[in-house]
Write an enzyme that holds these catalytic residues in place. Sequence first.
Site, PDB file in Angstrom:
ATOM      1  N   CYS A   1       0.730  -0.952   0.063  1.00 22.80           N
ATOM      2  CA  CYS A   1       0.149   0.077  -0.023  1.00 22.80           C
ATOM      3  C   CYS A   1       0.731   1.037   0.071  1.00 22.80           C
ATOM      4  O   CYS A   1       1.445   1.528  -0.956  1.00 22.80           O
ATOM      5  CB  CYS A   1      -0.960  -0.111   1.099  1.00 22.80           C
ATOM      6  SG  CYS A   1      -2.476   0.818   0.898  1.00 22.80           S
TER       7      CYS A   1
ATOM      8  N   HIS B   1      -3.528  -4.559   1.781  1.00 22.06           N
ATOM      9  CA  HIS B   1      -2.845  -4.606   2.993  1.00 22.06           C
ATOM     10  C   HIS B   1      -2.784  -6.204   2.978  1.00 22.06           C
ATOM     11  O   HIS B   1      -3.701  -6.941   3.619  1.00 22.06           O
ATOM     12  CB  HIS B   1      -3.852  -4.087   4.091  1.00 22.06           C
ATOM     13  CG  HIS B   1      -3.428  -2.542   4.208  1.00 22.06           C
ATOM     14  ND1 HIS B   1      -2.821  -2.143   5.506  1.00 22.06           N
ATOM     15  CD2 HIS B   1      -4.068  -1.609   3.687  1.00 22.06           C
ATOM     16  CE1 HIS B   1      -2.691  -0.909   5.221  1.00 22.06           C
ATOM     17  NE2 HIS B   1      -3.273  -0.467   4.334  1.00 22.06           N
TER      18      HIS B   1
ATOM     19  N   GLU C   1      -1.477  -7.822   5.538  1.00 14.87           N
ATOM     20  CA  GLU C   1      -1.633  -8.403   7.081  1.00 14.87           C
ATOM     21  C   GLU C   1      -2.835  -8.409   7.481  1.00 14.87           C
ATOM     22  O   GLU C   1      -3.113  -8.703   8.797  1.00 14.87           O
ATOM     23  CB  GLU C   1      -0.592  -7.036   7.526  1.00 14.87           C
ATOM     24  CG  GLU C   1      -1.397  -6.007   8.033  1.00 14.87           C
ATOM     25  CD  GLU C   1      -1.248  -4.990   6.918  1.00 14.87           C
ATOM     26  OE1 GLU C   1      -0.959  -5.260   5.812  1.00 14.87           O
ATOM     27  OE2 GLU C   1      -1.704  -3.724   7.063  1.00 14.87           O
TER      28      GLU C   1
HETATM   29  N1  GLN Z   1      -2.922   6.533   0.600  1.00 11.30           N
HETATM   30  C1  GLN Z   1      -1.764   6.069   1.372  1.00 11.30           C
HETATM   31  C2  GLN Z   1      -0.697   6.805   0.599  1.00 11.30           C
HETATM   32  O1  GLN Z   1      -0.677   7.409  -0.308  1.00 11.30           O
HETATM   33  C3  GLN Z   1      -1.643   4.692   1.344  1.00 11.30           C
HETATM   34  C4  GLN Z   1      -2.712   4.075   2.204  1.00 11.30           C
HETATM   35  C5  GLN Z   1      -2.336   2.834   3.019  1.00 11.30           C
HETATM   36  O2  GLN Z   1      -1.178   2.442   3.057  1.00 11.30           O
HETATM   37  N2  GLN Z   1      -3.445   2.288   3.583  1.00 11.30           N
HETATM   38  O3  GLN Z   1       0.695   6.876   1.329  1.00 11.30           O
END
Ligand code: GLN
Length: 198
Positions: free
Chosen positions: A82, A175, A177
């Site tokens: 992410c 994610h 995890e």
């Molecule tokens: N939108 C976040 C970013 O750009 C990432 C979101 C997340 O890790 N759940 O860093």
Amino acid sequence: MSKKSPIIGILALQGDYQKHTQILDKINVSSVEVHRAEDFERIDRLIIPGGESTVMLKLMKRLGLEDAFTEFIKNKPVWGTCAGMVLLASQVNNHSQQTYDAIDIVVDRNGYGRQYFSSVEPSLFEMNGFCEKINLVFIRAPRVINVGKGVRTLISWNNDPVFLSQNNILVSSFHPELTGSSFLHDYFAHNFQSDAYK
Ligand code: GLN
């Protein structure tokens, strides 16, 4: 057959890093929280957790981690999840920000919408005869909008690549995890590097 486990570093500046430690503990893989430049010397692989990429960028600068991080991601196995995917992409849109340009993908930050539009999407991960049901958890996730030639897509959802690799780099827009399964952590710890070069 017993598998030799590497020591996994988890970038522990901000975000959901503790959950990764818990999953690795469960599958008996040693992990180390990475807070300082010296910590990179103790680890074989690195997970960058979800969180907020802009905050991670600032903290890496403030804590003097940038050089050690840049060196590590050149050839050691690294999994950006992410926000971690955002840090490793070659280009980030919405809004444009610094990246470490480790995998040839262009991403739109928050490309699936705001927190309110978080979702859990059932999917399958198939690799070398393994097949596992994975719940993909998207939370303000980056959307991959362009993929370079050398990049392999390992999972797609709704025609978007969401789990990809190139050489030593693995990235997921979801994610891992929070999938309820330790399968992908086991894959990263034990199988990823050899697969990446096939
Ligand atoms: N939108 C976040 C970013 O750009 C990432 C979101 C997340 O890790 N759940 O860093």
